[in-house]
Design an enzyme around this catalytic site. Structure first.
Site, PDB file in Angstrom:
ATOM      1  N   ARG A 238       0.836  -1.187   0.000  1.00 51.00           N
ATOM      2  CA  ARG A 238       0.000   0.000   0.000  1.00 51.00           C
ATOM      3  C   ARG A 238       0.875   1.243   0.000  1.00 51.00           C
ATOM      4  O   ARG A 238       1.886   1.298   0.713  1.00 51.00           O
ATOM      5  CB  ARG A 238      -0.931   0.022   1.221  1.00 51.00           C
ATOM      6  CG  ARG A 238      -2.114  -0.932   1.130  1.00 51.00           C
ATOM      7  CD  ARG A 238      -3.104  -0.506   0.066  1.00 51.00           C
ATOM      8  NE  ARG A 238      -4.289  -1.350  -0.016  1.00 51.00           N
ATOM      9  CZ  ARG A 238      -4.429  -2.399  -0.798  1.00 51.00           C
ATOM     10  NH1 ARG A 238      -3.408  -2.769  -1.571  1.00 51.00           N
ATOM     11  NH2 ARG A 238      -5.551  -3.083  -0.832  1.00 51.00           N
ATOM     12  N   GLU A 267      -3.394   7.332  -6.802  1.00 46.83           N
ATOM     13  CA  GLU A 267      -3.272   6.535  -8.026  1.00 46.83           C
ATOM     14  C   GLU A 267      -4.329   6.959  -9.045  1.00 46.83           C
ATOM     15  O   GLU A 267      -5.514   6.856  -8.766  1.00 46.83           O
ATOM     16  CB  GLU A 267      -3.420   5.047  -7.707  1.00 46.83           C
ATOM     17  CG  GLU A 267      -2.333   4.521  -6.775  1.00 46.83           C
ATOM     18  CD  GLU A 267      -2.505   3.053  -6.418  1.00 46.83           C
ATOM     19  OE1 GLU A 267      -3.506   2.433  -6.867  1.00 46.83           O
ATOM     20  OE2 GLU A 267      -1.661   2.517  -5.688  1.00 46.83           O
ATOM     21  N   HIS A 286      -0.067  -0.418 -10.178  1.00 50.37           N
ATOM     22  CA  HIS A 286      -0.845  -1.317  -9.312  1.00 50.37           C
ATOM     23  C   HIS A 286      -1.231  -2.600 -10.058  1.00 50.37           C
ATOM     24  O   HIS A 286      -2.413  -2.958 -10.172  1.00 50.37           O
ATOM     25  CB  HIS A 286      -2.097  -0.619  -8.787  1.00 50.37           C
ATOM     26  CG  HIS A 286      -2.533  -1.125  -7.445  1.00 50.37           C
ATOM     27  ND1 HIS A 286      -3.013  -0.318  -6.454  1.00 50.37           N
ATOM     28  CD2 HIS A 286      -2.548  -2.380  -6.925  1.00 50.37           C
ATOM     29  CE1 HIS A 286      -3.312  -1.030  -5.381  1.00 50.37           C
ATOM     30  NE2 HIS A 286      -3.034  -2.292  -5.648  1.00 50.37           N
TER      31      HIS A 286
END
Length: 314
Positions: A238, A267, A286
């Site tokens: 994270r 993001e 990601h």
């Protein structure tokens, strides 16, 4: 007919079987067709339309959303990280929450090791040099014999440990809740009681833990300064685990050599972000769980979990 909302974008790739499973149980399926993460307002609107269950990715489910979804009975996480869900409010409202455990640990672990190779051998830089019809070479480092500090020894941390041991790396885990001594013995992994000592000795520091009040910014100015100047930070967990201002300073000042992440506090990051612009900072979008195998497993397991919770409530 009770409605189920499916929000993850990648769910679409393997949608046929799980949607059939839901329809056979009598649920009307609503899918996120926007091609992006849903906003809180959008989720509230769906909630007002009679949604009883949600299969959720990274879409935000804070207290304000949950309170307005008055028929919501169950939330099935498409993955394992639940920091986008207000678990306390869900419990207060009697909304069950489950995670798709064991579905993406291999994919995320493989990416973590891939980022180690990328950081140590500068693969992208070399590939781009040849794409530009150059032949300049940048010297790299071997992984064999290097020391890896894994902060977090859950399912993903263990998979990373196994792969690093296969590469003949020395592996140590820091995790106050770790209690699997048989794993340590089987794979030749050590456990450290001191985060400070582990950071000072590691060539690679890899993060594999959730974001909590205790772990947020676990990598900060102090902990980054304890790492070796040649050390590499890997984060596939994270973005909030790392104080990005402190990391920017550490990379600019040579306190550590490289940071490679698959996650970020925002993001995607803003255009011109100072940290993203650094040559010794690597960021992937990601993709840790974004493999065919993991996506299919997450779709099936998260659907099974949702059906189990909803059927139990009926």
């Amino acid at each position: 007919m009770n409605k189920v909302l499916i929000t993850p974008k990648s769910f679409q790739k393997f949608r046929e079987k799980p949607i059939k499973m839901l329809q056979e149980k009598g649920y009307e399926v609503i899918e996120n067709q926007t091609g992006r993460t849903l906003t809180e307002d959008e989720l509230i609107e769906y909630g007002k339309s009679g949604v009883v269950g949600v299969i959720v990715g990274v879409d935000p489910l804070p207290a304000s959303v949950l309170t307005n979804c008055d028929q919501l009975k169950a939330i099935s996480k498409y993955g394992v990280g639940t920091d986008n869900i207000d678990l306390g409010k869900a419990d207060e409202l009697g909304i069950q929450v489950s995670k798709a455990m064991g579905t993406n640990n291999i994919s995320v672990a493989e990416l973590a090791v891939g980022l180690m190779f990328e950081s140590a051998r500068k693969l992208s830089q070399s590939v781009q040099a040849v794409k530009n019809f150059g032949w300049g070479r940048t010297i790299g480092s071997e992984l064999t014999g290097k020391k890896v500090a894994l902060i977090g020894g859950g399912q993903i941390g263990k998979e990373v440990a196994k792969r690093c041991r296969g590469l003949q790396m020395e592996v140590s885990i820091y995790d106050p809740y770790f209690n699997d001594d048989s794993f340590l013995i089987e794979f030749g992994v050590s456990r450290s009681e001191s985060l400070d000592d582990l950071l000072a000795d590691a060539d690679f520091v890899s993060l594999h833990l959730p974001v909590t009040d205790d772990t947020k910014h676990i990598m900060n100015a102090k902990t980054l300064s304890q790492m070796k100047e040649t050390a590499i930070l890997i984060n596939t967990a994270r973005g909030e685990l790392v104080d990005e201002k402190a990391l920017l300073s550490a990379l600019q000042n040579g306190e550590i050599a490289v940071a490679a992440q698959d996650v970020y506090s925002q993001e995607p990051p803003e255009q011109g972000d100072s940290l993203v612009s650094l040559p010794n900072f690597i960021l992937t979008p990601h993709i840790g769980a974004f493999t065919n195998e993991a996506v299919e497993r997450m779709a099936i397991v998260s659907t099974e979990n949702l059906i189990t919770m909803l059927q139990g409530n009926e």
